[in-house]
Write a protein that holds these residues in place. Structure first.
Motif, short mmCIF file in Angstrom:
data_model
loop_
_atom_site.label_atom_id
_atom_site.label_comp_id
_atom_site.label_asym_id
_atom_site.label_seq_id
_atom_site.Cartn_x
_atom_site.Cartn_y
_atom_site.Cartn_z
N ARG A 38 0.83 -1.20 0.00
CA ARG A 38 0.00 0.00 0.00
C ARG A 38 0.87 1.25 0.00
O ARG A 38 0.63 2.21 -0.75
CB ARG A 38 -0.92 -0.01 1.23
N ASP A 39 1.94 1.25 0.84
CA ASP A 39 2.84 2.40 0.89
C ASP A 39 3.55 2.60 -0.44
O ASP A 39 3.71 3.73 -0.92
CB ASP A 39 3.90 2.20 2.00
N PHE A 40 4.00 1.52 -1.04
CA PHE A 40 4.68 1.62 -2.32
C PHE A 40 3.75 2.19 -3.39
O PHE A 40 4.13 3.06 -4.17
CB PHE A 40 5.20 0.24 -2.75
N TYR A 41 2.52 1.74 -3.42
CA TYR A 41 1.55 2.23 -4.38
C TYR A 41 1.28 3.73 -4.16
O TYR A 41 1.24 4.50 -5.13
CB TYR A 41 0.25 1.43 -4.28
N GLN A 101 4.27 5.76 -5.35
CA GLN A 101 4.30 5.83 -6.80
C GLN A 101 3.26 6.84 -7.31
O GLN A 101 3.52 7.61 -8.23
CB GLN A 101 4.02 4.44 -7.40
N ALA A 102 2.12 6.82 -6.68
CA ALA A 102 1.05 7.73 -7.09
C ALA A 102 1.46 9.18 -6.83
O ALA A 102 1.20 10.07 -7.67
CB ALA A 102 -0.24 7.39 -6.35
N GLU A 103 2.10 9.46 -5.71
CA GLU A 103 2.54 10.82 -5.39
C GLU A 103 3.60 11.30 -6.38
O GLU A 103 3.59 12.46 -6.81
CB GLU A 103 3.11 10.88 -3.97
N LEU A 104 4.53 10.42 -6.71
CA LEU A 104 5.58 10.79 -7.66
C LEU A 104 4.99 11.12 -9.04
O LEU A 104 5.43 12.05 -9.72
CB LEU A 104 6.61 9.67 -7.81
N ARG A 164 5.15 15.12 -10.94
CA ARG A 164 5.90 15.21 -12.18
C ARG A 164 5.01 15.84 -13.25
O ARG A 164 3.83 15.50 -13.37
CB ARG A 164 6.27 13.80 -12.57
N PRO A 165 5.62 16.72 -14.03
CA PRO A 165 4.81 17.33 -15.08
C PRO A 165 4.50 16.32 -16.19
O PRO A 165 5.27 15.39 -16.39
CB PRO A 165 5.64 18.48 -15.62
N PRO A 166 3.41 16.51 -16.82
CA PRO A 166 3.06 15.58 -17.87
C PRO A 166 4.06 15.65 -19.03
O PRO A 166 4.53 16.72 -19.38
CB PRO A 166 1.68 15.99 -18.31
N VAL A 167 4.34 14.57 -19.59
CA VAL A 167 5.27 14.48 -20.69
C VAL A 167 4.45 14.05 -21.92
O VAL A 167 3.69 13.09 -21.87
CB VAL A 167 6.38 13.45 -20.40
N PHE A 168 4.68 14.86 -22.95
CA PHE A 168 4.00 14.53 -24.19
C PHE A 168 5.01 13.95 -25.16
O PHE A 168 6.08 14.51 -25.34
CB PHE A 168 3.36 15.77 -24.79
#
Length: 175
Positions: free
Chosen positions: A155-158, A161-164, A168-172
């Motif tokens: 749960r912590d790992f998920y 990952q969600a916070e990271l 992060r700005p979206p990459v196109f």
């Protein structure tokens, strides 16, 4: 003639030689006497007087076939089914079926020893069952603790990952 194997044996005078004893007949007679001795030692079979006397071969003075004995190897013997006295027959049967004192003691000791071993094995089995039950409960407890730790870590790992991904700005990607 030396190698005629006794087929044409006769003396020079033409008189037949004295008959030699048949080795097979001698052997059979020896075996029968040994068997009669064994039967006498064990208390059954032939009478204690020694050799078994053959009965007369013909019917006895006007008697029918009931008086004839049993024929064994061409000899006729009178049948004897054991002692005529009932008490003697019972005593004989008791003597034959009664086991010696040493065997009786051994049998009792073995029975006692087996009972002790059975009791000891039941105690050991009960101890093993209790130990196995305790080990299984401990394993189940460790397993459930490990599963809970894994759930928390996953749960912590998920969440990490969600916070990271959110920071992060979206990459196109242009293709």
């Amino acid at each position: 003639m030396a190698d005629d194997f006794g087929f044409f044996s006769s003396s020079e005078s033409g008189a037949p030689e004295a008959a030699e004893e048949d080795p097979a007949a001698a052997f059979l007679a020896q075996q029968e006497s040994e068997i009669a001795g064994i039967e006498n030692d064990e208390g059954f079979g032939a009478p204690a007087g020694g050799q078994v006397a053959p009965a007369q071969l013909g019917p006895a003075s006007g008697a029918g076939s009931e008086d004839m004995g049993t024929t064994v190897n061409g000899d006729v013997f009178q049948e004897a089914n054991g002692p005529a006295d009932a008490y003697a027959a019972i005593a004989q049967a008791d003597r034959l079926t009664q086991e010696p004192e040493s065997i009786r003691k051994w049998r009792e000791e073995q029975k006692k020893r087996l009972q002790e071993l059975d009791a000891a094995s039941k105690v050991m089995e009960q101890e093993w069952r209790e130990k196995a039950k305790k080990d299984l409960e401990e394993w189940n407890q460790r397993q459930s603790e490990q599963v809970e730790k894994n759930k928390i870590n996953n749960r912590d790992f998920y969440n990490c990952q969600a916070e990271l991904l959110m920071k992060r700005p979206p990459v196109f990607i242009l293709t």
